[in-house]
Write a protein that holds these residues in place. Structure first.
Motif, PDB file in Angstrom:
ATOM      1  N   ALA A 268       0.828  -1.214   0.000  1.00 48.44           N
ATOM      2  CA  ALA A 268       0.000   0.000   0.000  1.00 48.44           C
ATOM      3  C   ALA A 268       0.856   1.255   0.000  1.00 48.44           C
ATOM      4  CB  ALA A 268      -0.925  -0.004   1.217  1.00 48.44           C
ATOM      5  N   ASN A 269       1.893   1.269   0.825  1.00 47.01           N
ATOM      6  CA  ASN A 269       2.760   2.443   0.863  1.00 47.01           C
ATOM      7  C   ASN A 269       3.522   2.630  -0.442  1.00 47.01           C
ATOM      8  OD1 ASN A 269       2.121   3.347   3.479  1.00 47.01           O
ATOM      9  ND2 ASN A 269       3.492   1.846   4.390  1.00 47.01           N
ATOM     10  N   ALA A 270       3.989   1.529  -1.030  1.00 42.91           N
ATOM     11  CA  ALA A 270       4.684   1.629  -2.320  1.00 42.91           C
ATOM     12  C   ALA A 270       3.770   2.238  -3.371  1.00 42.91           C
ATOM     13  CB  ALA A 270       5.161   0.247  -2.764  1.00 42.91           C
ATOM     14  N   LEU A 271       2.515   1.821  -3.413  1.00 43.22           N
ATOM     15  CA  LEU A 271       1.575   2.352  -4.404  1.00 43.22           C
ATOM     16  C   LEU A 271       1.216   3.806  -4.114  1.00 43.22           C
ATOM     17  CD1 LEU A 271      -0.730  -0.773  -4.773  1.00 43.22           C
ATOM     18  CD2 LEU A 271       0.645   0.263  -6.602  1.00 43.22           C
ATOM     19  N   PRO A 431       7.281  11.706   4.895  1.00 45.94           N
ATOM     20  CA  PRO A 431       7.295  10.310   5.333  1.00 45.94           C
ATOM     21  C   PRO A 431       7.366  10.176   6.841  1.00 45.94           C
ATOM     22  CG  PRO A 431       9.419  10.924   4.404  1.00 45.94           C
ATOM     23  CD  PRO A 431       8.516  12.100   4.220  1.00 45.94           C
ATOM     24  N   GLU A 432       6.704   9.154   7.347  1.00 42.40           N
ATOM     25  CA  GLU A 432       6.788   8.799   8.760  1.00 42.40           C
ATOM     26  C   GLU A 432       7.443   7.430   8.854  1.00 42.40           C
ATOM     27  OE1 GLU A 432       3.834   8.786  12.550  1.00 42.40           O
ATOM     28  OE2 GLU A 432       3.151   7.620  10.824  1.00 42.40           O
ATOM     29  N   ARG A 438       5.523   5.295   5.734  1.00 46.19           N
ATOM     30  CA  ARG A 438       4.174   5.671   5.301  1.00 46.19           C
ATOM     31  C   ARG A 438       4.028   7.183   5.289  1.00 46.19           C
ATOM     32  NH1 ARG A 438      -0.117   4.138   9.877  1.00 46.19           N
ATOM     33  NH2 ARG A 438      -0.173   2.205   8.681  1.00 46.19           N
ATOM     34  N   PRO A 439       3.106   7.737   4.495  1.00 45.46           N
ATOM     35  CA  PRO A 439       2.863   9.185   4.517  1.00 45.46           C
ATOM     36  C   PRO A 439       2.251   9.588   5.860  1.00 45.46           C
ATOM     37  CG  PRO A 439       1.956   8.165   2.533  1.00 45.46           C
ATOM     38  CD  PRO A 439       2.292   7.054   3.473  1.00 45.46           C
ATOM     39  N   ARG A 440       2.929  10.475   6.575  1.00 44.64           N
ATOM     40  CA  ARG A 440       2.503  10.824   7.934  1.00 44.64           C
ATOM     41  C   ARG A 440       1.090  11.401   7.964  1.00 44.64           C
ATOM     42  NH1 ARG A 440       5.578  11.975  12.501  1.00 44.64           N
ATOM     43  NH2 ARG A 440       7.478  12.061  11.236  1.00 44.64           N
ATOM     44  N   TYR A 441       0.771  12.263   7.005  1.00 41.58           N
ATOM     45  CA  TYR A 441      -0.529  12.942   7.006  1.00 41.58           C
ATOM     46  C   TYR A 441      -1.411  12.484   5.842  1.00 41.58           C
ATOM     47  CZ  TYR A 441       2.359  15.924   9.958  1.00 41.58           C
ATOM     48  OH  TYR A 441       3.225  16.392  10.928  1.00 41.58           O
TER      49      TYR A 441
END
Length: 457
Positions: A268-271, A431-432, A438-441
């Protein structure tokens, strides 16, 4: 007769040792990947940090990483961060060690054979097409949340043959709590001490684990009662056995929880980061759509199309170079060892960051640029193997890597031909670094349907 000369001892290397105050100042910014990147660029391939009993080595050269992950892998165990996740995941492939890990991997590996993964491709594409049909032209979505929901559904059906959307809240909350605990405890140099304290995050963590257990054990019991092969990974694991017998329910729970949580989160994060990068590089998005149209015409992709979607794979590879879902590997030295002339003492932590190595200008010219053309066969061959290691390496190489590549490419091809997505201006995107990057926000994007593809989804 001239006697053969004894082999020379490896040239000793002196690691750079930054001032501890500098380290603490960088850590206060709460961005570990960027902290590691700054340290590597300032001090070189081996950075040594020591404070009291704490001793850490940051290794950033591909050959050093190869030594740790492949050549001398037996000298290292998973680090403190992973041990924190074991409280949620149990002794699954991600967290187990030694002979137990070898046995589990031997049992599970055939479930990720190319032919079996190909059988999952239909589910990947069907669920991506279903998401595409649900999107509305002009709507604003959090692309990170959309990709997380999609990969969770795919994981549920391929791993368990169940629709986990009804359990999505439980799974999502468990993952969020696990990430929070990893950040607050697992990434701390004082993780062992913090785990002894009655912190509120620990109570939330164990409540979330109990909720996840309720879901996983129910699914295992339903499969046992069914007594038939449902074409999913759990059916395979219920039947597989070796000289020691079959897996216990507890082992099944640990492996399935690991595959569900770790598997869908990384893809999911890669996409999500791929959508983010494509929105900023319309020329790449245009070339990607051109390939998709040439390969697929007016149909949805299949497993047979995966090797033909070359540019889509390059795009995904370049996205994972800049924003690797697994952004760092943490190991603990189990005995004194020598890594190409650097002595690593027993108990020291060794950190190898994909985020750092993937941005090294020695291996990637203009490393901050998004250039899928870096992934031609010629360009790959010119780089050291461990200049790129998004799935780790050696005996601990991610068992689900082939699954992840196929899912990423087929999902991207299914969605990109029907939809464009533009970034909403003014939002804060960063990034977080928890277990994954993962995208932090989140990533808020406005959807635009491509008219030519309207009838295809």
């Amino acid at each position: 007769m001239v006697q053969a000369q004894a082999l020379e001892a490896p040239t000793r290397r002196q690691p750079a040792s930054p001032n501890l105050l500098e380290i603490l100042a960088l850590l206060s910014r709460r961005n570990l990947p960027m902290t590691f990147l700054r340290l590597a660029r300032k001090y070189g391939d081996v950075v040594h940090v020591k404070g009291g009993p704490l001793e850490i080595f940051l290794l950033s050269h591909p050959e050093d990483i190869r030594e740790v992950l492949v050549v001398q892998h037996a000298n290292f165990h998973k680090g403190q961060g992973v041990q924190m996740t074991s409280r949620m995941l149990g002794q699954g492939l991600l967290t187990s060690e030694g002979d137990f890990h070898k046995r589990q991997r031997k049992l599970i590996q055939p479930a990720f054979h190319r032919q079996r993964i190909a059988s999952y491709a239909t589910t990947m594409v069907e669920e991506a097409a279903r998401l595409a049909r649900s999107w509305q032209d002009g709507a604003v979505v959090d692309m990170a949340a959309e990709m997380m929901r999609l990969t969770l559904v795919i994981a549920g059906k391929t791993l368990f043959n169940v629709d986990v959307e009804r359990e999505a809240t439980t799974v999502s909350q468990a993952m969020a709590v696990a990430m929070e605990a990893f950040i607050k405890i697992g990434l701390s140099p004082w993780a062992e001490q913090l785990e002894l304290l009655p912190l509120p995050i620990r109570r939330r963590f164990y409540r979330a684990r109990d909720e996840m257990d309720r879901v996983i054990y129910r699914i295992i019991e339903e499969h046992r009662r069914s007594g038939r092969d449902q074409g999913d990974l759990l059916s395979w694991l219920l039947e597989v056995h070796d000289e020691e017998g079959a897996m216990s329910d507890e082992q099944l729970r640990d492996e399935m929880t690991t595959l569900l949580l770790a598997g869908h989160e990384t893809t999911a994060n890669a996409l999500a980061w791929t959508w983010y990068l494509l929105a900023q590089h319309p020329e790449v998005a245009a070339r990607l759509r051109q390939e998709v149209v040439q390969v697929l015409g007016d149909r949805l992709p299949t497993a047979d199309d995966f090797p033909r979607l070359t540019y889509a794979e390059w795009v995904l590879a370049e996205s994972m170079r800049l924003y690797p879902p697994a952004w760092g590997i943490d190991r603990t030295a189990m005995r004194d060892c020598d890594i190409r002339g650097v002595t690593i003492p027993t108990g020291a932590r060794v950190i190898m960051s994909q985020y750092v190595v993937h941005r090294d200008p020695r291996f990637y010219s203009e490393p901050e640029r998004f250039l899928p053309e870096r992934w031609t066969p010629e360009a790959r061959a010119a780089r050291p193997k461990f200049a790129y290691f998004p799935f780790g390496g050696g005996p601990r190489l991610c068992v689900g890597e082939p699954f992840a590549w196929m899912e990423g490419v087929l999902v991207l091809a299914t969605l990109i031909r029907s939809w464009e997505a533009e970034l909403i201006p003014g939002q804060r995107i960063e990034p977080e670094a928890a277990v994954t990057l993962r995208p932090r926000y989140g990533i808020r994007m406005r959807l635009h349907q491509r008219q030519r593809a309207t009838a295809l989804v």
